[in-house]
Motif scaffolding. Sequence first.
Motif, PDB file in Angstrom:
ATOM      1  N   PHE A   4     -31.067 -27.324   3.869  1.00 33.06           N
ATOM      2  CA  PHE A   4     -30.914 -27.032   5.280  1.00 33.06           C
ATOM      3  C   PHE A   4     -29.530 -25.904   4.991  1.00 33.06           C
ATOM      4  O   PHE A   4     -28.595 -26.630   4.534  1.00 33.06           O
ATOM      5  N   PRO A  56     -33.897 -16.873   7.252  1.00 33.18           N
ATOM      6  CA  PRO A  56     -34.090 -18.232   7.447  1.00 33.18           C
ATOM      7  C   PRO A  56     -35.126 -19.240   6.860  1.00 33.18           C
ATOM      8  O   PRO A  56     -35.183 -20.288   7.474  1.00 33.18           O
ATOM      9  N   GLU A  58     -38.117 -20.939   5.981  1.00 34.53           N
ATOM     10  CA  GLU A  58     -39.357 -21.513   6.615  1.00 34.53           C
ATOM     11  C   GLU A  58     -39.283 -21.507   8.366  1.00 34.53           C
ATOM     12  O   GLU A  58     -40.136 -21.877   8.776  1.00 34.53           O
ATOM     13  N   ASN A  59     -38.120 -21.290   8.665  1.00 31.79           N
ATOM     14  CA  ASN A  59     -37.803 -21.014  10.129  1.00 31.79           C
ATOM     15  C   ASN A  59     -38.344 -19.866  10.587  1.00 31.79           C
ATOM     16  O   ASN A  59     -38.341 -19.646  11.909  1.00 31.79           O
ATOM     17  N   GLU A  61     -40.826 -17.574  11.940  1.00 28.51           N
ATOM     18  CA  GLU A  61     -42.223 -17.954  12.137  1.00 28.51           C
ATOM     19  C   GLU A  61     -42.753 -16.581  12.628  1.00 28.51           C
ATOM     20  O   GLU A  61     -43.914 -16.624  12.451  1.00 28.51           O
ATOM     21  N   TRP A 111     -37.306 -17.450  13.827  1.00 34.84           N
ATOM     22  CA  TRP A 111     -35.827 -17.539  14.397  1.00 34.84           C
ATOM     23  C   TRP A 111     -35.164 -16.279  13.798  1.00 34.84           C
ATOM     24  O   TRP A 111     -35.675 -15.715  12.677  1.00 34.84           O
ATOM     25  N   HIS A 154     -34.052 -23.128   6.409  1.00 37.72           N
ATOM     26  CA  HIS A 154     -34.742 -24.422   5.994  1.00 37.72           C
ATOM     27  C   HIS A 154     -35.509 -23.765   4.898  1.00 37.72           C
ATOM     28  O   HIS A 154     -36.530 -22.972   4.987  1.00 37.72           O
TER      29      HIS A 154
END
Length: 155
Positions: A4, A56, A58-59, A61, A111, A154
């Motif tokens: 993270f 970001p 895997e954040n 989307e 994000w 992430h």
Amino acid sequence: MSEFYISAIPTAVHWQPTSAAAEAAEVYVRRIFPDPDGTMQEVKVEFHDRIAVIHPGENLERITCPRCRGDISLDWFDALVTLAEGEFDNLDGTMPCCGTVLPLDTLDYDWPCGYARFEIGIRDACRPEYEFTEAELAELGNILGHPVRQILAHF
Ligand SMILES: [Zn+2]
């Protein structure tokens, strides 16, 4: 294993602090993000010659075109970033949805995704209050000499 990252970046794409301001900012970040035994997290200060994508991971989307409101595929975006090896001189891109040429930093990322030539990143922050608070971001901006925002990643 998942990692993270919290990255603070200037709100202006090209802006860079002085090295003295960057050092003071690192001291501040290490103070507000304590690492009791000094091994759990990593604080990294980076100056980029070119404009780096602060992804970001895997954040990320969804990406939306601000012109036609169409969805922009994550595969298209990631291919573009990979081709550029994560760094750009010019952020203009031809959107796959409507063919408009737009700077990449004007797309709507969910994000948020950032573009910057300076960043302070914390990997696997120890403290339970995970993100920078608004007050901390304001103080960090004062120390650096320019407003900053945060990108949460992430991987
Ligand atoms: Zn479009």
